[in-house]
Each structure stands twice: as structure tokens, then as C-alpha cells.
Design a protein around this motif. Structure first.
Motif, PDB file in Angstrom:
ATOM      1  N   ARG A 101       0.839  -1.200   0.000  1.00 35.05           N
ATOM      2  CA  ARG A 101       0.000   0.000   0.000  1.00 35.05           C
ATOM      3  C   ARG A 101       0.873   1.249   0.000  1.00 35.05           C
ATOM      4  O   ARG A 101       2.007   1.236   0.460  1.00 35.05           O
ATOM      5  N   VAL A 102       0.283   2.335  -0.502  1.00 35.75           N
ATOM      6  CA  VAL A 102       0.980   3.614  -0.626  1.00 35.75           C
ATOM      7  C   VAL A 102       0.097   4.686   0.006  1.00 35.75           C
ATOM      8  O   VAL A 102      -1.129   4.630  -0.105  1.00 35.75           O
ATOM      9  N   ARG A 103       0.735   5.668   0.665  1.00 41.01           N
ATOM     10  CA  ARG A 103       0.005   6.766   1.292  1.00 41.01           C
ATOM     11  C   ARG A 103       0.262   8.071   0.546  1.00 41.01           C
ATOM     12  O   ARG A 103       1.392   8.362   0.178  1.00 41.01           O
ATOM     13  N   ILE A 104      -0.809   8.835   0.341  1.00 41.88           N
ATOM     14  CA  ILE A 104      -0.730  10.124  -0.345  1.00 41.88           C
ATOM     15  C   ILE A 104      -1.396  11.166   0.540  1.00 41.88           C
ATOM     16  O   ILE A 104      -2.498  10.946   1.042  1.00 41.88           O
ATOM     17  N   CYS A 105      -0.739  12.318   0.711  1.00 42.05           N
ATOM     18  CA  CYS A 105      -1.312  13.425   1.476  1.00 42.05           C
ATOM     19  C   CYS A 105      -1.971  14.405   0.509  1.00 42.05           C
ATOM     20  O   CYS A 105      -1.381  14.778  -0.501  1.00 42.05           O
ATOM     21  N   VAL A 106      -3.200  14.790   0.831  1.00 37.50           N
ATOM     22  CA  VAL A 106      -3.921  15.837   0.099  1.00 37.50           C
ATOM     23  C   VAL A 106      -4.200  16.924   1.124  1.00 37.50           C
ATOM     24  O   VAL A 106      -4.897  16.682   2.114  1.00 37.50           O
ATOM     25  N   SER A 107      -3.631  18.120   0.904  1.00 43.61           N
ATOM     26  CA  SER A 107      -3.805  19.187   1.887  1.00 43.61           C
ATOM     27  C   SER A 107      -4.022  20.524   1.188  1.00 43.61           C
ATOM     28  O   SER A 107      -3.828  20.648  -0.018  1.00 43.61           O
ATOM     29  N   GLY A 108      -4.428  21.501   1.995  1.00 37.79           N
ATOM     30  CA  GLY A 108      -4.646  22.845   1.479  1.00 37.79           C
ATOM     31  C   GLY A 108      -6.098  23.254   1.594  1.00 37.79           C
ATOM     32  O   GLY A 108      -6.976  22.436   1.836  1.00 37.79           O
ATOM     33  N   ARG A 109      -6.339  24.550   1.397  1.00 36.37           N
ATOM     34  CA  ARG A 109      -7.691  25.099   1.581  1.00 36.37           C
ATOM     35  C   ARG A 109      -8.713  24.478   0.643  1.00 36.37           C
ATOM     36  O   ARG A 109      -9.902  24.458   0.952  1.00 36.37           O
ATOM     37  N   SER A 110      -8.285  23.930  -0.492  1.00 31.11           N
ATOM     38  CA  SER A 110      -9.222  23.329  -1.455  1.00 31.11           C
ATOM     39  C   SER A 110      -9.202  21.801  -1.423  1.00 31.11           C
ATOM     40  O   SER A 110      -9.732  21.152  -2.320  1.00 31.11           O
ATOM     41  N   SER A 111      -8.603  21.224  -0.392  1.00 30.45           N
ATOM     42  CA  SER A 111      -8.479  19.758  -0.333  1.00 30.45           C
ATOM     43  C   SER A 111      -9.844  19.066  -0.296  1.00 30.45           C
ATOM     44  O   SER A 111     -10.051  18.051  -0.967  1.00 30.45           O
ATOM     45  N   ARG A 112     -10.797  19.615   0.469  1.00 35.96           N
ATOM     46  CA  ARG A 112     -12.140  19.006   0.530  1.00 35.96           C
ATOM     47  C   ARG A 112     -12.832  19.102  -0.815  1.00 35.96           C
ATOM     48  O   ARG A 112     -13.506  18.162  -1.244  1.00 35.96           O
ATOM     49  N   LEU A 113     -12.700  20.233  -1.491  1.00 32.57           N
ATOM     50  CA  LEU A 113     -13.300  20.410  -2.815  1.00 32.57           C
ATOM     51  C   LEU A 113     -12.721  19.394  -3.790  1.00 32.57           C
ATOM     52  O   LEU A 113     -13.463  18.755  -4.539  1.00 32.57           O
ATOM     53  N   LEU A 114     -11.415  19.224  -3.765  1.00 31.41           N
ATOM     54  CA  LEU A 114     -10.769  18.246  -4.639  1.00 31.41           C
ATOM     55  C   LEU A 114     -11.323  16.849  -4.377  1.00 31.41           C
ATOM     56  O   LEU A 114     -11.750  16.163  -5.306  1.00 31.41           O
ATOM     57  N   LEU A 115     -11.332  16.439  -3.113  1.00 30.26           N
ATOM     58  CA  LEU A 115     -11.781  15.078  -2.786  1.00 30.26           C
ATOM     59  C   LEU A 115     -13.269  14.883  -3.068  1.00 30.26           C
ATOM     60  O   LEU A 115     -13.692  13.773  -3.409  1.00 30.26           O
ATOM     61  N   SER A 116     -14.062  15.947  -2.964  1.00 27.99           N
ATOM     62  CA  SER A 116     -15.501  15.817  -3.241  1.00 27.99           C
ATOM     63  C   SER A 116     -15.759  15.493  -4.711  1.00 27.99           C
ATOM     64  O   SER A 116     -16.829  15.011  -5.062  1.00 27.99           O
ATOM     65  N   LYS A 117     -14.786  15.728  -5.555  1.00 32.15           N
ATOM     66  CA  LYS A 117     -14.928  15.406  -6.973  1.00 32.15           C
ATOM     67  C   LYS A 117     -14.779  13.910  -7.227  1.00 32.15           C
ATOM     68  O   LYS A 117     -15.133  13.427  -8.295  1.00 32.15           O
ATOM     69  N   MET A 137     -14.481   4.693  -2.079  1.00 29.73           N
ATOM     70  CA  MET A 137     -13.964   4.712  -3.445  1.00 29.73           C
ATOM     71  C   MET A 137     -13.637   6.160  -3.803  1.00 29.73           C
ATOM     72  O   MET A 137     -14.373   7.071  -3.461  1.00 29.73           O
ATOM     73  N   VAL A 138     -12.554   6.360  -4.498  1.00 28.12           N
ATOM     74  CA  VAL A 138     -12.263   7.631  -5.156  1.00 28.12           C
ATOM     75  C   VAL A 138     -12.250   7.276  -6.634  1.00 28.12           C
ATOM     76  O   VAL A 138     -11.334   6.600  -7.103  1.00 28.12           O
ATOM     77  N   GLY A 139     -13.319   7.687  -7.303  1.00 27.23           N
ATOM     78  CA  GLY A 139     -13.520   7.213  -8.666  1.00 27.23           C
ATOM     79  C   GLY A 139     -13.767   5.720  -8.628  1.00 27.23           C
ATOM     80  O   GLY A 139     -14.676   5.251  -7.946  1.00 27.23           O
ATOM     81  N   HIS A 140     -12.926   4.974  -9.305  1.00 30.28           N
ATOM     82  CA  HIS A 140     -13.067   3.515  -9.345  1.00 30.28           C
ATOM     83  C   HIS A 140     -12.068   2.801  -8.436  1.00 30.28           C
ATOM     84  O   HIS A 140     -11.961   1.578  -8.464  1.00 30.28           O
ATOM     85  N   ILE A 141     -11.344   3.562  -7.604  1.00 29.30           N
ATOM     86  CA  ILE A 141     -10.251   3.000  -6.813  1.00 29.30           C
ATOM     87  C   ILE A 141     -10.621   2.985  -5.336  1.00 29.30           C
ATOM     88  O   ILE A 141     -11.033   3.993  -4.773  1.00 29.30           O
TER      89      ILE A 141
END
Length: 181
Positions: A101-117, A137-141
Motif C-alpha cells: 500500500r501507498v500513502r498520499i497526502c492531500v492538503s490545502g484550503r481546497s483539499s475538501r473540494l478536490l476530494l468531493s470530486k 472509493m475515489v472514482g473507481h479506486i
């Protein structure tokens, strides 16, 4: 001739190490350790055993009914895994997922907007507080999302899907930037 293939971080290199812009930062986290713990042990007792086995800096994330991921940036030492396995004997089972497994950080003021997509999970801090985790799921993953701060999240994904998820996140970041404009 080598007996075993050499380990190469899946998101290594300049194109995949980090992306910053438009209120979002994507960052490939160190491929330290990720342990899957299954059993009837409570999180507080698990935390105590982790500290004794040398995993005090690791975080515990709920991964399902009586299941947790233990994640950290430091590489896994076989002695630490042996100590934790012995300490949890009769209470829980430990499976090393560090290389899977791999870990990715998503941060910043628009992080929730990005993930909501990419996911239907409500990431509002009032619903999904810091320390919360969810398998989704994020998309198909399939990923695990953990809120690590007010505007920061950690995504854990199967290694074979990491590059695909990275590309999806990069495209969602571009789309989120357009939405903000």
C-alpha cells in the motif's frame, strides 16, 4: 544475478513526489510501515502495545469492524513486528501491508473540494472530524481516507493503483482550480 527485485517507491521521482497549486498540495508520503491489525483489542490497548513495541509515532486508523491500520513514516524493523505480534498474541493478528500500500497526502484550503470530486463521503469537519477514517472509493479506486488536520487528508491505496489514483487526483486538482476561478 539478483535473487529478489529491488524495492522502488511507486511514486518516486519528480513527477510524482509533490504537486502544489490552486489551494491544494498532493504529496507522496514515505513508504514507511503499514500494519493491518485484526481482532478484539480496543484502540487504547492497541496504542499501549504499539508504544511498548517501538511504534509510538505510528497512528491508528479504523479500517472496519475490529480492524485497524497502523501507519508510520519509519521503515518496518522485523524486531518491532515480532515484538508487536508477540504482544498481541491471543488478542489480535498483525499483517504487514507495508509493501502493498501507498500513502498520499492531500492538503490545502481546497483539499475538501478536490476530494468531493472523487468520493461521496461528507468530509465536512462537523461530520468527518480530525482522526476520522473511512474506507471508500475515489472514482473507481478503493482507498482509505483519514482526516489528519483541518485541511489535510491521507489516502491509503493498494500499491498497484497508486499511480492511477495520483493521476486522478492531479486531474481533480485542475478541475477544482477551474471551479474556484
Amino acid at each position: 544475478m539478483r535473487d529478489l527485485p529491488q524495492h522502488r517507491p511507486v511514486l518516486a521521482g519528480t513527477a510524482h513526489s509533490s504537486i502544489t497549486g490552486s489551494g491544494v498540495r498532493l504529496e507522496a508520503l514515505p513508504e514507511g510501515h503499514l500494519l493491518h491489525v485484526l481482532g478484539g483489542i480496543e484502540p487504547a490497548a492497541l496504542a499501549a502495545e504499539l508504544t511498548k513495541a517501538g511504534f509510538a509515532e505510528s497512528s491508528i486508523r479504523k479500517a472496519g469492524f475490529r480492524q485497524w491500520f497502523v501507519a508510520g513514516d519509519e521503515p518496518l524493523a522485523p524486531t518491532g513486528l515480532d515484538a508487536l505480534t508477540a504482544a498481541l498474541e491471543g488478542k489480535a493478528f498483525v499483517s504487514d501491508q507495508s509493501h502493498g500500500r501507498v500513502r498520499i497526502c492531500v492538503s490545502g484550503r481546497s483539499s475538501r473540494l478536490l476530494l468531493s470530486k472523487g468520493t461521496a463521503v461528507d468530509l465536512d469537519p462537523g461530520v468527518f472530524a480530525e482522526g476520522s477514517s473511512v474506507m471508500t472509493m475515489v472514482g473507481h479506486i478503493s482507498v482509505q481516507i483519514v482526516r489528519t488536520g483541518n485541511d489535510s487528508f491521507e489516502l491509503t491505496v493498494l500499491r498497484s493503483f497508486a499511480e492511477s489514483l495520483w493521476d486522478d487526483l492531479r486531474h481533480m486538482a485542475a478541475s477544482a482550480a477551474k471551479d474556484e476561478a
